[in-house]
Enzyme design. Structure first.
Site, PDB file in Angstrom:
ATOM      1  N   HIS A 177       1.877   4.379  -2.924  1.00 32.88           N
ATOM      2  CA  HIS A 177       1.958   5.829  -2.684  1.00 32.88           C
ATOM      3  C   HIS A 177       3.310   6.378  -3.143  1.00 32.88           C
ATOM      4  O   HIS A 177       3.377   7.452  -3.754  1.00 32.88           O
ATOM      5  CB  HIS A 177       1.783   6.134  -1.193  1.00 32.88           C
ATOM      6  CG  HIS A 177       0.385   5.989  -0.695  1.00 32.88           C
ATOM      7  ND1 HIS A 177      -0.717   6.290  -1.466  1.00 32.88           N
ATOM      8  CD2 HIS A 177      -0.100   5.590   0.519  1.00 32.88           C
ATOM      9  CE1 HIS A 177      -1.818   6.084  -0.758  1.00 32.88           C
ATOM     10  NE2 HIS A 177      -1.474   5.653   0.441  1.00 32.88           N
ATOM     11  N   HIS A 235       0.836  -1.208   0.000  1.00 30.08           N
ATOM     12  CA  HIS A 235       0.000   0.000   0.000  1.00 30.08           C
ATOM     13  C   HIS A 235       0.870   1.258   0.000  1.00 30.08           C
ATOM     14  O   HIS A 235       0.684   2.155  -0.836  1.00 30.08           O
ATOM     15  CB  HIS A 235      -0.904  -0.024   1.239  1.00 30.08           C
ATOM     16  CG  HIS A 235      -1.830   1.143   1.354  1.00 30.08           C
ATOM     17  ND1 HIS A 235      -3.191   1.035   1.195  1.00 30.08           N
ATOM     18  CD2 HIS A 235      -1.597   2.466   1.619  1.00 30.08           C
ATOM     19  CE1 HIS A 235      -3.744   2.225   1.352  1.00 30.08           C
ATOM     20  NE2 HIS A 235      -2.792   3.112   1.614  1.00 30.08           N
ATOM     21  N   GLU A 236       1.821   1.308   0.912  1.00 30.19           N
ATOM     22  CA  GLU A 236       2.667   2.501   1.016  1.00 30.19           C
ATOM     23  C   GLU A 236       3.605   2.628  -0.177  1.00 30.19           C
ATOM     24  O   GLU A 236       3.953   3.742  -0.587  1.00 30.19           O
ATOM     25  CB  GLU A 236       3.456   2.480   2.323  1.00 30.19           C
ATOM     26  CG  GLU A 236       2.601   2.357   3.592  1.00 30.19           C
ATOM     27  CD  GLU A 236       1.522   3.418   3.700  1.00 30.19           C
ATOM     28  OE1 GLU A 236       1.682   4.500   3.090  1.00 30.19           O
ATOM     29  OE2 GLU A 236       0.515   3.172   4.393  1.00 30.19           O
TER      30      GLU A 236
END
EC number: 3.4.24.-
Length: 237
Positions: free
Chosen positions: A140, A136-137
């Site tokens: 980003h 997820h990160e």
């Protein structure tokens, strides 16, 4: 003697009005656990118990997080793929800027363009949870390099990268929703999970007025951002 005030410690063995008993010995821990199981501990007490547990287990939690992080960086297909694509854009994410720390807020992790990725070691349930959080990160991070995300003032940018991160990381796959979060739907489950998590993330940003505002922003960018699976050819898992 005056009565104990809410949240203060009484004279009976250090027990507070919240039902939480301070102490690290095994007997005290069992008393706290039984208080939770029998409904005798308030929400405030449960939070006190959680914080004390996290502090007590900080070294072990961080060590486990670091070991799993290093394993995933070397062997996880999705983590290696994202690492390679971030590197192609001039970025570098590895053990030197993916940090395992004890977090005081209830979140799994975060990304900062200047410092890297934070993994909340005390919130990680297992290696699969850590893998989803890292992915997820890292989405980003990819978006920051590829699309020049405005993290401070542009809620549409924030909504788009949250949609993509929740969709592509694997955290919204059916098994994760079914077994961990108790979401029982079979149809449109992935989309509903992505939308729900994106709205929650946008809602937490300073520029967002309320949940209706967050939902409006997510809806405005939904179609284009949900369809955009870069750097994957399709939703990986």
């Amino acid at each position: 003697m005056s009565d104990s005030q809410p949240g203060s410690t009484s004279s009976t063995g250090g027990k507070s009005d919240s039902g939480y008993i301070p102490g690290d010995d095994t007997w005290t821990q069992w008393r706290n656990i039984f208080a939770i199981l029998t409904g005798k501990m308030t929400d405030e007490g449960k939070e006190q118990f959680r914080i004390a547990r996290d502090i007590r287990n900080e070294a072990a939690d961080c060590k486990r997080c670091e070991d799993q992080r290093d394993y995933l960086l070397q062997y996880s297909p999705i983590i290696r793929f994202l690492s390679d694509n971030i590197r192609q854009l001039g970025g570098d994410l590895s053990s030197h800027n993916i940090y395992c720390r004890r977090c005081t807020s209830r979140k799994a992790g975060g990304f900062d363009p200047e410092y890297g990725i934070l993994l909340c070691a005390n919130e990680m349930k297992d290696q699969g949870h850590l893998e989803d959080t890292m992915a997820h990160e890292m989405v980003h991070a990819y978006d920051h390099l590829r699309f020049k995300v405005d993290w401070t003032d542009n809620l549409r940018h924030a909504a788009c990268t949250e949609i993509r991160a929740s969709s592509l990381s694997g955290e919204c796959r059916w098994a994760r929703e079914f077994f961990r979060r108790g979401q029982w739907k079979f149809t449109q489950q992935h989309q509903e999970c992505v939308r729900r998590r994106a709205i929650l993330s946008v809602r937490a940003r300073p520029g967002c007025k309320d949940e209706a505002h967050a939902e409006k922003v997510v809806n405005e960018v939904w179609d284009s951002c949900f369809r955009d699976t870069r750097p994957f050819d399709e939703i990986y898992r």
